[in-house]
Design a protein around this motif. Structure first.
Motif, PDB file in Angstrom:
ATOM      1  N   LEU A 237       0.817  -1.118   0.056  1.00  0.00           N
ATOM      2  CA  LEU A 237       0.047  -0.057  -0.050  1.00  0.00           C
ATOM      3  C   LEU A 237       0.963   1.080   0.016  1.00  0.00           C
ATOM      4  O   LEU A 237       2.023   1.111   0.526  1.00  0.00           O
TER       5      LEU A 237
ATOM      6  N   LYS B  99       0.988   6.981   2.008  1.00  0.00           N
ATOM      7  CA  LYS B  99      -0.310   8.036   2.320  1.00  0.00           C
ATOM      8  C   LYS B  99      -1.537   7.078   2.842  1.00  0.00           C
ATOM      9  O   LYS B  99      -2.245   7.520   3.766  1.00  0.00           O
ATOM     10  N   TYR B 100      -1.817   5.795   2.212  1.00  0.00           N
ATOM     11  CA  TYR B 100      -2.939   5.284   2.770  1.00  0.00           C
ATOM     12  C   TYR B 100      -2.431   4.788   4.067  1.00  0.00           C
ATOM     13  O   TYR B 100      -3.492   4.516   5.161  1.00  0.00           O
TER      14      TYR B 100
ATOM     15  N   LEU C 190      -3.343   7.475   6.483  1.00  0.00           N
ATOM     16  CA  LEU C 190      -4.872   7.813   6.567  1.00  0.00           C
ATOM     17  C   LEU C 190      -5.493   6.774   7.448  1.00  0.00           C
ATOM     18  O   LEU C 190      -6.431   6.991   8.339  1.00  0.00           O
ATOM     19  N   ALA C 191      -5.124   5.701   7.341  1.00  0.00           N
ATOM     20  CA  ALA C 191      -5.708   4.432   8.189  1.00  0.00           C
ATOM     21  C   ALA C 191      -5.378   4.552   9.378  1.00  0.00           C
ATOM     22  O   ALA C 191      -6.167   4.399  10.226  1.00  0.00           O
TER      23      ALA C 191
ATOM     24  N   ALA D 150      -9.461   6.982   6.707  1.00  0.00           N
ATOM     25  CA  ALA D 150      -9.575   6.446   5.605  1.00  0.00           C
ATOM     26  C   ALA D 150     -10.797   5.268   5.794  1.00  0.00           C
ATOM     27  O   ALA D 150     -10.718   4.576   6.796  1.00  0.00           O
TER      28      ALA D 150
ATOM     29  N   ARG E 205      -8.063  -4.276   2.687  1.00  0.00           N
ATOM     30  CA  ARG E 205      -6.991  -3.021   2.952  1.00  0.00           C
ATOM     31  C   ARG E 205      -6.397  -3.687   4.290  1.00  0.00           C
ATOM     32  O   ARG E 205      -5.327  -3.667   4.831  1.00  0.00           O
TER      33      ARG E 205
END
Length: 177
Positions: free
Chosen positions: A53, A56-57, A60-61, A66, A72
């Protein structure tokens, strides 16, 4: 006549169960992911690479911003090397942080200069390094001292932690004031 819709299983006292606060749930899962990542001493980029991943993700998580699809979440758990059931369990406990490494003499020198409040460009001249190198070393110092996660005030927090651990001498108090 149709029966009223239920929002969840009936508790022992009867009546519908209130719908869980999904924002709090997402924030809790994000906190657990961050704690597990920090316990392993990894950056968000490193976890992202392991999980397939983008950094950035992961960020966010971790902040609960997110929407976290199960796929994910499974990727993040795989990247952490732990079953998703362990991360989501009521028995999950916050892992202890790794014992921080010791600062190198160069990092101590840069942090001591940073205590003056000078901008990185001035510190770079004082220690004979490029500004970008000083910035990278300061980021390392923040990670080693466990203050990289702070949104603001990292420099002051790093100095405080370094003094508490005996890595920097306490600042001299000006008695003339």
């Amino acid at each position: 006549m149709t029966a009223p819709a239920r929002t969840g299983p009936l508790p022992s006292g009867g009546g519908p169960v209130p719908y869980p606060d999904l924002d709090n749930l997402a924030a809790d899962i994000g906190d657990r992911i961050r704690a597990e990542r920090l316990h392993r001493g990894w950056s968000q980029s490193q976890l992202g690479t392991r999980a397939g991943l983008p950094k950035k993700y992961v960020g966010l998580a971790e902040t609960g911003h997110a929407a976290l699809p199960v796929v994910r979440l499974a990727q993040l758990c795989h990247g952490l090397g732990m079953p998703m059931s362990d991360l989501l369990s009521d028995r999950w406990v916050m892992p202890e942080r790794k014992t921080p490494r010791v600062l190198t003499p160069r990092q101590v020198q840069i942090l001591a200069e940073a205590r003056t409040g000078a901008p990185l460009s001035v510190i770079a001249v004082r220690v004979g390094m490029a500004r970008e190198s000083v910035s990278a070393r300061m980021s390392e110092v923040y990670r080693v001292l466990g203050v990289a996660h702070l949104p603001y005030g990292r420099r002051e927090a790093a100095i405080r932690v370094a003094v508490e651990r005996g890595l920097l001498e306490p600042a001299a108090i000006d008695d003339a004031a």
